[in-house]
Design an enzyme around this catalytic site. Structure first.
Site, PDB file in Angstrom:
ATOM      1  N   GLY A   4       0.826  -1.210   0.000  1.00 33.34           N
ATOM      2  CA  GLY A   4       0.000   0.000   0.000  1.00 33.34           C
ATOM      3  C   GLY A   4       0.850   1.246   0.000  1.00 33.34           C
ATOM      4  CB  VAL A   5       1.274   4.079   2.208  1.00 35.02           C
ATOM      5  CG1 VAL A   5       2.126   5.341   2.247  1.00 35.02           C
ATOM      6  CG2 VAL A   5      -0.115   4.412   1.681  1.00 35.02           C
ATOM      7  CD  GLN A   6       5.764   2.964   6.116  1.00 38.49           C
ATOM      8  OE1 GLN A   6       6.866   2.426   6.112  1.00 38.49           O
ATOM      9  NE2 GLN A   6       5.628   4.272   6.146  1.00 38.49           N
TER      10      GLN A   6
ATOM     11  CG  ASP B 106      -2.628  -0.616  11.667  1.00 30.48           C
ATOM     12  OD1 ASP B 106      -1.620  -1.280  11.913  1.00 30.48           O
ATOM     13  OD2 ASP B 106      -2.597   0.593  11.379  1.00 30.48           O
TER      14      ASP B 106
ATOM     15  CG  HIS C 255       0.935   1.146  14.081  1.00 32.50           C
ATOM     16  ND1 HIS C 255       1.310   1.972  15.103  1.00 32.50           N
ATOM     17  CD2 HIS C 255      -0.294   1.585  13.709  1.00 32.50           C
ATOM     18  CE1 HIS C 255       0.361   2.869  15.315  1.00 32.50           C
ATOM     19  NE2 HIS C 255      -0.622   2.650  14.493  1.00 32.50           N
TER      20      HIS C 255
ATOM     21  CG  ASP D 243       1.783   6.273  14.796  1.00 32.42           C
ATOM     22  OD1 ASP D 243       2.806   6.705  14.231  1.00 32.42           O
ATOM     23  OD2 ASP D 243       0.739   5.967  14.179  1.00 32.42           O
TER      24      ASP D 243
ATOM     25  CD  GLU E 275       3.480  34.399   6.342  1.00 35.74           C
ATOM     26  OE1 GLU E 275       2.571  35.096   5.839  1.00 35.74           O
ATOM     27  OE2 GLU E 275       4.224  34.794   7.253  1.00 35.74           O
TER      28      GLU E 275
HETATM   29  N1  LIG Z   1       1.012   4.773   5.634  1.00 33.98           N
HETATM   30  C1  LIG Z   1       2.168   5.058   6.201  1.00 33.98           C
HETATM   31  O1  LIG Z   1       2.972   5.796   5.662  1.00 33.98           O
HETATM   32  C2  LIG Z   1       2.553   4.435   7.538  1.00 33.98           C
HETATM   33  C3  LIG Z   1       3.558   5.035   8.317  1.00 33.98           C
HETATM   34  C4  LIG Z   1       4.034   4.378   9.463  1.00 33.98           C
HETATM   35  C5  LIG Z   1       3.459   3.150   9.810  1.00 33.98           C
HETATM   36  N2  LIG Z   1       2.444   2.620   9.064  1.00 33.98           N
HETATM   37  C6  LIG Z   1       1.924   1.303   9.421  1.00 33.98           C
HETATM   38  O2  LIG Z   1       2.322   0.386   8.405  1.00 33.98           O
HETATM   39  C7  LIG Z   1       1.329  -0.621   8.210  1.00 33.98           C
HETATM   40  C8  LIG Z   1       0.848  -0.609   6.765  1.00 33.98           C
HETATM   41  O3  LIG Z   1       0.196   0.623   6.543  1.00 33.98           O
HETATM   42  P1  LIG Z   1      -0.132   1.186   5.080  1.00 33.98           P
HETATM   43  O4  LIG Z   1      -0.631   2.575   5.266  1.00 33.98           O
HETATM   44  O5  LIG Z   1       1.019   0.958   4.181  1.00 33.98           O
HETATM   45  O6  LIG Z   1      -1.344   0.217   4.678  1.00 33.98           O
HETATM   46  P2  LIG Z   1      -2.416   0.391   3.502  1.00 33.98           P
HETATM   47  O7  LIG Z   1      -3.695   0.918   4.074  1.00 33.98           O
HETATM   48  O8  LIG Z   1      -1.797   1.169   2.411  1.00 33.98           O
HETATM   49  O9  LIG Z   1      -2.665  -1.123   3.082  1.00 33.98           O
HETATM   50  C9  LIG Z   1      -1.588  -1.989   2.764  1.00 33.98           C
HETATM   51  C10 LIG Z   1      -1.995  -3.124   1.878  1.00 33.98           C
HETATM   52  O10 LIG Z   1      -3.004  -3.897   2.473  1.00 33.98           O
HETATM   53  C11 LIG Z   1      -3.728  -4.499   1.422  1.00 33.98           C
HETATM   54  N3  LIG Z   1      -4.991  -5.016   1.956  1.00 33.98           N
HETATM   55  C12 LIG Z   1      -6.018  -4.305   2.502  1.00 33.98           C
HETATM   56  N4  LIG Z   1      -6.993  -5.161   2.901  1.00 33.98           N
HETATM   57  C13 LIG Z   1      -6.539  -6.427   2.622  1.00 33.98           C
HETATM   58  C14 LIG Z   1      -7.049  -7.737   2.833  1.00 33.98           C
HETATM   59  N5  LIG Z   1      -8.233  -7.910   3.422  1.00 33.98           N
HETATM   60  N6  LIG Z   1      -6.310  -8.807   2.431  1.00 33.98           N
HETATM   61  C15 LIG Z   1      -5.114  -8.622   1.844  1.00 33.98           C
HETATM   62  N7  LIG Z   1      -4.573  -7.418   1.611  1.00 33.98           N
HETATM   63  C16 LIG Z   1      -5.278  -6.338   2.009  1.00 33.98           C
HETATM   64  C17 LIG Z   1      -3.875  -3.362   0.426  1.00 33.98           C
HETATM   65  O11 LIG Z   1      -4.116  -3.873  -0.864  1.00 33.98           O
HETATM   66  C18 LIG Z   1      -2.495  -2.723   0.506  1.00 33.98           C
HETATM   67  O12 LIG Z   1      -1.623  -3.310  -0.433  1.00 33.98           O
HETATM   68  C19 LIG Z   1       0.236  -0.308   9.235  1.00 33.98           C
HETATM   69  O13 LIG Z   1       0.533  -1.015  10.406  1.00 33.98           O
HETATM   70  C20 LIG Z   1       0.401   1.188   9.475  1.00 33.98           C
HETATM   71  O14 LIG Z   1      -0.108   1.633  10.700  1.00 33.98           O
HETATM   72  C21 LIG Z   1       1.983   3.233   7.937  1.00 33.98           C
HETATM   73  C1  LIG Z   2       2.475   8.755   8.445  1.00 36.96           C
HETATM   74  C2  LIG Z   2       1.943   8.608   9.859  1.00 36.96           C
HETATM   75  C3  LIG Z   2       0.781   9.556  10.086  1.00 36.96           C
HETATM   76  O1  LIG Z   2       2.997   8.969  10.749  1.00 36.96           O
HETATM   77  C4  LIG Z   2       1.595   7.142  10.216  1.00 36.96           C
HETATM   78  O2  LIG Z   2       1.490   7.018  11.602  1.00 36.96           O
HETATM   79  C5  LIG Z   2       0.356   6.579   9.553  1.00 36.96           C
HETATM   80  O3  LIG Z   2      -0.450   5.969  10.262  1.00 36.96           O
HETATM   81  O4  LIG Z   2       0.220   6.684   8.325  1.00 36.96           O
HETATM   82 MG   LIG Z   3      -0.031   5.881  12.326  1.00 34.16          MG
HETATM   83 MG   LIG Z   4       3.064   7.855  12.501  1.00 35.63          MG
END
Ligand SMILES: NC(=O)c1ccc[n+]([C@@H]2O[C@H](COP(=O)([O-])OP(=O)(O)OC[C@H]3O[C@@H](n4cnc5c(N)ncnc54)[C@H](O)[C@@H]3O)[C@@H](O)[C@H]2O)c1
Ligand SMILES: CC(C)(O)[C@@H](O)C(=O)O
Ligand SMILES: [Mg+2]
Ligand SMILES: [Mg+2]
Length: 352
Positions: free
Chosen positions: A39-41, A100, A124, A208, A248
């Protein structure tokens, strides 16, 4: 690990200098790191590890947009990109990077593949800390730890490509092999962290969830909206209200705060501005502090995690989130912002 003084409190920090990439590569040389979720991470951490020479594979649902994205990013089906279950089977380190809420649904499958000596990696503290809500209870014979980048996965990748690292927290929940520390730090370096700050799962998730609902995301939008609405109600134009509320701050003043702290930003503004800011900041602190207390309580009692699980488990959660984001995007304040941003030199269309 270096001991550094943070405003009078000594804390432990791991730096890239004391734990170079070559050491991480050596420690991880016999591991297959399976990044589950793209997804994002997922993309940020998987691509940084790939570029850092780690044996990384991606597990993702086939026939999904993110599978195609992984292919475009250079992961090869059958070689470094697999269906989730096959990646779980192949991985010795499982980076559990589904959302999550989705982690709950897939947990029975993940657990099946957590054989003795493997490592379960989170970004997380959510799943483990709120185990009564998630049901995520790992077997005793695997390592369990986290590396939580303190920023978006998008920034993690961008900063890596710029040769910089993003700060991350790390924590060990379970050390079954006696190698949990060297594994977690190596992974932290490999995913592109600059510095690794020690915490525990509970503290990571409490801070967080508070931060993203508070100053980082929720509160900042709330303060922007409040000031913008007051300025508009007093007859100021949308552009003036937006410039004085957001543009700004992001373009001129926050870079100064990032560079050298709040007093440095203040010192680079007029004495008139400094007088006013110094007079008013405590009033804003006192007005918002009860809301932060309420927020922390809501996190600590599990109300926020339950809300996240309930809403993100619905089949149409994406559609609903998109609709709420569109409401923000379509508001007058952010539509004004769109026009203001279009005036930046980098956004000007150059006539041929
Ligand atoms: N987004 C961030 O930048 C960020 C930052 C720090 C920590 N985190 C943590 O990292 C972890 C991943 O977060 P994210 O934002 O990358 O997740 P996301 O919401 O982008 O989802 C990740 C993946 O999960 C898949 N998915 C969703 N439902 C599914 C299912 N039922 N079965 C199989 N795959 C499924 C999606 O297709 C996607 O590829 C979480 O624990 C989050 O709290 C995220
Ligand atoms: C990027 C953030 C907000 O720091 C993370 O905690 C998340 O859940 O996406
Ligand atoms: Mg978070
Ligand atoms: Mg965070």
């Amino acid at each position: 690990m270096a001991k550094l003084n943070f405003g009078g409190t000594e804390e432990t920090v791991v730096t890239r200098e004391e734990f170079p990439l070559s050491k991480a590569q050596e420690i991880l040389k016999n591991e297959t790191v399976a990044v589950i979720g793209y997804g994002v991470q997922g993309p940020g951490q998987a691509l940084n590890q790939k570029d850092n020479g780690i044996n990384v594979i991606v597990g993702q649902r086939k026939n999904s947009k993110t599978w195609d994205k992984a292919v475009r990013d250079g992961f090869v089906p059958g070689e470094t990109l697999f269906e989730i279950e096959e990646a779980l089977e192949r991985g010795t380190v499982i980076c559990y990077l589904l959302s999550d809420a989705a982690q709950i649904e897939l947990w029975p499958t993940v657990k099946k593949h957590l054989t003795a000596g493997k490592a379960l990696y989170f970004s997380h503290g959510f799943g483990i800390t709120f185990k009564e809500q998630t049901g995520i209870i790992p077997p005793a014979d695997v390592d369990v730890f986290l590396v939580a980048p303190k920023g978006s996965g998008t920034s993690l990748r961008r900063m890596f490509l710029e040769g910089r690292g993003l700060n991350s927290s790390f924590a060990i929940f379970q050390d079954a092999t006696g190698r949990a520390f060297e594994r977690v730090i190596s992974l932290g370096i490999a995913v592109g962290s600059g510095y690794l700050f020690e915490t525990d799962f509970r503290k990571e998730v409490f801070s967080d969830l508070t931060g993203e609902r508070g100053t980082l995301m929720g509160c900042i939008q709330g303060i922007f909206a409040a000031q913008y609405e007051v300025l508009r109600s007093k007859g100021h134009s949308p552009s003036e209200s937006f410039n004085e509320t957001v543009e700004e701050l992001t373009q001129s003043l926050m870079p100064l705060v990032a560079e050298n702290g709040m007093d440095w930003m203040y010192a680079n503004c007029s004495t008139t501005a400094q007088r006013g800011a110094l007079d008013w900041w405590k009033k804003f602190r006192d007005a918002t502090k009860p809301v932060f207390e309420e927020l922390y309580e809501s996190v600590a009692t599990g109300k926020e995690s339950q809300r996240s699980i309930d809403s993100n488990s619905q089949p149409d959660y994406r559609v609903k989130l998109d609709a709420e984001l569109a409401e923000l995007r379509d508001s007058e304040m952010w539509q004004s912002g769109k026009t203001v941003r279009s005036l930046r030199p980098e956004n000007q269309v150059v006539e041929a």
